[in-house]
Design an enzyme around this catalytic site. Structure first.
Site, PDB file in Angstrom:
ATOM      1  N   GLU A   1       0.240  -9.931  23.044  1.00  0.00           N
ATOM      2  CA  GLU A   1       0.894 -11.110  22.470  1.00  0.00           C
ATOM      3  C   GLU A   1       2.376 -11.075  22.791  1.00  0.00           C
ATOM      4  OE1 GLU A   1       0.155  -9.424  18.135  1.00  0.00           O
ATOM      5  OE2 GLU A   1       1.416 -11.186  18.055  1.00  0.00           O
TER       6      GLU A   1
ATOM      7  N   CYS B   1      -2.623 -10.187  17.395  1.00  0.00           N
ATOM      8  CA  CYS B   1      -3.053  -8.778  17.469  1.00  0.00           C
ATOM      9  C   CYS B   1      -4.555  -8.634  17.687  1.00  0.00           C
ATOM     10  CB  CYS B   1      -2.666  -8.050  16.185  1.00  0.00           C
ATOM     11  SG  CYS B   1      -0.921  -8.218  15.779  1.00  0.00           S
TER      12      CYS B   1
ATOM     13  N   HIS C   1      -6.700  -3.098  11.796  1.00  0.00           N
ATOM     14  CA  HIS C   1      -5.421  -3.396  12.445  1.00  0.00           C
ATOM     15  C   HIS C   1      -4.310  -2.858  11.533  1.00  0.00           C
ATOM     16  CE1 HIS C   1      -1.981  -5.280  14.093  1.00  0.00           C
ATOM     17  NE2 HIS C   1      -1.857  -6.167  13.134  1.00  0.00           N
TER      18      HIS C   1
HETATM   19  N1  CAA Z   1       9.814   3.279  -3.284  1.00  0.00           N
HETATM   20  C1  CAA Z   1       8.516   2.991  -3.016  1.00  0.00           C
HETATM   21  N2  CAA Z   1       8.064   1.743  -2.707  1.00  0.00           N
HETATM   22  C2  CAA Z   1       8.970   0.753  -2.678  1.00  0.00           C
HETATM   23  C3  CAA Z   1      10.337   0.978  -2.944  1.00  0.00           C
HETATM   24  C4  CAA Z   1      10.749   2.300  -3.253  1.00  0.00           C
HETATM   25  N3  CAA Z   1      12.028   2.607  -3.536  1.00  0.00           N
HETATM   26  N4  CAA Z   1      10.985  -0.200  -2.837  1.00  0.00           N
HETATM   27  C5  CAA Z   1      10.059  -1.129  -2.511  1.00  0.00           C
HETATM   28  N5  CAA Z   1       8.836  -0.556  -2.437  1.00  0.00           N
HETATM   29  C6  CAA Z   1       7.560  -1.180  -2.086  1.00  0.00           C
HETATM   30  C7  CAA Z   1       7.333  -2.539  -2.708  1.00  0.00           C
HETATM   31  O1  CAA Z   1       6.871  -2.419  -4.057  1.00  0.00           O
HETATM   32  C8  CAA Z   1       6.273  -3.096  -1.777  1.00  0.00           C
HETATM   33  O2  CAA Z   1       5.021  -2.533  -2.059  1.00  0.00           O
HETATM   34  P1  CAA Z   1       3.797  -3.468  -2.524  1.00  0.00           P
HETATM   35  O3  CAA Z   1       3.658  -4.526  -1.465  1.00  0.00           O
HETATM   36  O4  CAA Z   1       2.648  -2.538  -2.560  1.00  0.00           O
HETATM   37  O5  CAA Z   1       4.187  -4.043  -3.829  1.00  0.00           O
HETATM   38  C9  CAA Z   1       6.683  -2.533  -0.414  1.00  0.00           C
HETATM   39  O6  CAA Z   1       7.590  -1.463  -0.697  1.00  0.00           O
HETATM   40  C10 CAA Z   1       7.393  -3.535   0.475  1.00  0.00           C
HETATM   41  O7  CAA Z   1       8.401  -4.129  -0.277  1.00  0.00           O
HETATM   42  P2  CAA Z   1       8.690  -5.709  -0.152  1.00  0.00           P
HETATM   43  O8  CAA Z   1       7.411  -6.469  -0.269  1.00  0.00           O
HETATM   44  O9  CAA Z   1       9.810  -6.056  -1.064  1.00  0.00           O
HETATM   45  O10 CAA Z   1       9.197  -5.713   1.357  1.00  0.00           O
HETATM   46  P3  CAA Z   1       9.787  -6.892   2.197  1.00  0.00           P
HETATM   47  O11 CAA Z   1       9.443  -8.197   1.586  1.00  0.00           O
HETATM   48  O12 CAA Z   1      11.210  -6.599   2.494  1.00  0.00           O
HETATM   49  O13 CAA Z   1       8.981  -6.722   3.592  1.00  0.00           O
HETATM   50  C11 CAA Z   1       6.973  -7.355   4.734  1.00  0.00           C
HETATM   51  C12 CAA Z   1       7.586  -6.475   3.655  1.00  0.00           C
HETATM   52  C13 CAA Z   1       6.877  -8.789   4.212  1.00  0.00           C
HETATM   53  C14 CAA Z   1       5.570  -6.841   5.056  1.00  0.00           C
HETATM   54  C15 CAA Z   1       7.853  -7.305   6.011  1.00  0.00           C
HETATM   55  O14 CAA Z   1       8.006  -5.988   6.439  1.00  0.00           O
HETATM   56  C16 CAA Z   1       7.315  -8.153   7.145  1.00  0.00           C
HETATM   57  O15 CAA Z   1       7.471  -9.373   7.163  1.00  0.00           O
HETATM   58  N6  CAA Z   1       6.671  -7.492   8.168  1.00  0.00           N
HETATM   59  C17 CAA Z   1       6.117  -8.195   9.330  1.00  0.00           C
HETATM   60  C18 CAA Z   1       4.849  -8.951   8.991  1.00  0.00           C
HETATM   61  C19 CAA Z   1       3.651  -8.067   8.866  1.00  0.00           C
HETATM   62  O16 CAA Z   1       3.590  -6.959   9.357  1.00  0.00           O
HETATM   63  N7  CAA Z   1       2.609  -8.614   8.205  1.00  0.00           N
HETATM   64  C20 CAA Z   1       1.348  -7.899   8.064  1.00  0.00           C
HETATM   65  C21 CAA Z   1       0.170  -8.843   8.079  1.00  0.00           C
HETATM   66  S1  CAA Z   1       0.197  -9.882   9.534  1.00  0.00           S
HETATM   67  C22 CAA Z   1      -0.424  -8.896  10.772  1.00  0.00           C
HETATM   68  O17 CAA Z   1      -1.047  -7.910  10.530  1.00  0.00           O
HETATM   69  C23 CAA Z   1      -0.159  -9.294  12.173  1.00  0.00           C
HETATM   70  C24 CAA Z   1       0.922  -8.431  12.683  1.00  0.00           C
HETATM   71  O18 CAA Z   1       0.666  -7.390  13.260  1.00  0.00           O
HETATM   72  C25 CAA Z   1       2.295  -8.864  12.451  1.00  0.00           C
END
Ligand code: CAA
Length: 400
Positions: A93, A125, A247
């Site tokens: 991709e 993916c 994945h």
């Molecule tokens: N200690 C332990 N855990 C902590 C923490 C700490 N001090 N601070 C935060 N966390 C945890 C949060 O509680 C959260 O866990 P849960 O989801 O289990 O509640 C985790 O860390 C992540 O925190 P946030 O949700 O606040 O993180 P974020 O919003 O900044 O980013 C994300 C997370 C949205 C996944 C971001 O990384 C992102 O957009 N990533 C790209 C998209 C992605 O990978 N999506 C996956 C599905 S799509 C797919 O699979 C296709 C692909 O390959 C992209």
């Protein structure tokens, strides 16, 4: 030990078809996510615990999806030769050209015979899984043929965004054959497509656009949807599956999805057996997201861990944003351990050069003044390099 439902068959002739060899490659550099946490002012544990990720692979200037793919495919060709390979499927991709398949560059770099069809597949993916299904059909029809399925991707998001820590890069090359040494596919599959804007990369952008929270729920809905379809197409029962290889955009995503899958299949009170998913995480925690390659890097991780899992059934749970999911199963073949590349895989990861945050940012934020004509510095430690662009044509060379 699981009993296969029925062997993969074509024209009434029972033939086991599946993955005979699997080789991986990644970038020659690596960044510890502690650097990203420090720069963005978030607790390191958010990444190591919250996302389940430790490091991410980084490409040098002269590395891309082609150099990683060719490095992985070379390992397969060096071991098995090119005889019988009449099809190369390249899943990505992060394509490098709107017309020419990245697989044709790999074909050239490996000096493969001209009597080969090469094609690139795209659906986020997911597309390597489609590639395996197409390959299995070719081999079932013509068991002497062998199909090279390559998945190669670079996960890139906006620097400073929440998604930055979920970057990575990697490639797998898989040889699909009759009587495979590693995994024999079973015939039942479950599929699911839903048009949704959770993640995409417009033609004008080098980095992906993502609605992070939506992407997480879309992944879960699609994979559970694929499970439902798998069940209605005569798949194994949940309790007959030993491992789930999903994945892996980040490993915590798998934990979330598997928790939902268990609740859906067995009821809300059922406990999640972490031993069904944890062995698939080892390499991804260190490589990061490799999009099309990531589920198969998870398979390498599972097979390379110490226990003998011959005869066990693995469910492969593939997801590509946008979105398409597929769930299928395979049986680990007797004697598979003699065909693994464990030491080679560990060396591939261990030999990456550790970057400082400043070095990583320099590569990630590189600006090219004239995209139709430029040269790349020699960064790679791999067997092929992306030399640069001359007259808008990408040039590659072998390093040795
Ligand atoms: N200690 C332990 N855990 C902590 C923490 C700490 N001090 N601070 C935060 N966390 C945890 C949060 O509680 C959260 O866990 P849960 O989801 O289990 O509640 C985790 O860390 C992540 O925190 P946030 O949700 O606040 O993180 P974020 O919003 O900044 O980013 C994300 C997370 C949205 C996944 C971001 O990384 C992102 O957009 N990533 C790209 C998209 C992605 O990978 N999506 C996956 C599905 S799509 C797919 O699979 C296709 C692909 O390959 C992209």
């Amino acid at each position: 030990m699981s009993t296969p439902i029925t062997p993969y068959s074509a024209s009434g002739v029972a033939t086991a078809v599946g993955i005979h060899d699997l080789a991986i490659a990644t970038g020659s550099a690596v960044l510890d996510l502690a650097h990203v946490a420090a720069r963005l002012g978030v607790p390191h544990a958010k990444y190591t615990v919250g996302l389940g990720q430790d490091h991410m692979s980084v490409l040098g200037e002269d590395e891309d999806i082609v150099t990683m793919a060719a490095a992985a495919a070379k390992k397969v060709i060096d071991r098995h030769g090119a005889g019988g390979i009449r099809t190369i499927v390249f899943a990505t991709e992060t394509g490098i050209d709107q017309s020419k398949s990245a697989g044709v560059f790999v074909h050239g770099l490996l000096d493969l015979p001209k009597q080969v069809r090469v094609v690139e597949l795209k659906q986020a993916c997911y597309s390597a899984t489609a590639g395996l299904q197409f390959a299995a059909s070719i081999v079932a029809r013509s068991p002497k043929e062998r199909v090279l399925v390559i998945a190669s991707d670079v996960a890139r998001y906006e620097i400073g965004s929440g998604a930055e820590a979920t970057q990575g890069a990697g490639a797998v090359a898989m040889l699909v054959t009759a009587d495979p040494a590693l995994i024999a596919f079973e015939p039942a599959t479950g599929v699911y497509t839903h048009d949704i804007d959770d993640f995409w990369r417009p033609n004008f952008s080098d980095v992906a656009y993502v609605d992070g929270k939506l992407s997480v729920s879309a992944y879960i809905d699609a994979t559970v949807g694929a499970w439902e379809d798998y069940v209605t197409h005569g798949g194994a029962k949940f309790g007959e599956i030993d491992y789930f290889c999903y994945h892996q955009p980040f490993t915590k995503m798998v934990t979330k999805a598997h928790t939902k899958m268990v609740a859906h299949a067995l009821g809300k009170e059922a406990e999640v057996d972490r031993t069904q998913i944890d062995p698939t995480f080892t390499y991804s925690r260190r490589i990061g997201n490799s999009y099309t390659a990531s589920m198969y890097i998870g398979l390498a991780s599972l097979l390379d861990q110490g226990d003998d899992v011959a005869g066990d059934r693995i469910a492969f749970v593939s997801y590509g944003s946008g979105s398409v999911a597929e769930l299928f199963t395979g049986i680990v073949q007797p004697g598979y351990r003699e065909h693994l590349r464990t030491a080679e895989n560990v060396a591939t990861l261990d030999s990456r050069r550790e970057l400082t945050d400043a070095e990583y940012l320099a590569v990630a934020q590189r600006k090219i003044a004239d995209v139709t004509d430029y040269k790349n510095a020699h960064h790679t430690a791999g067997p092929f390099r992306f030399v640069g662009v001359t007259g808008a044509i990408r040039k590659y060379e072998a390093t040795a």
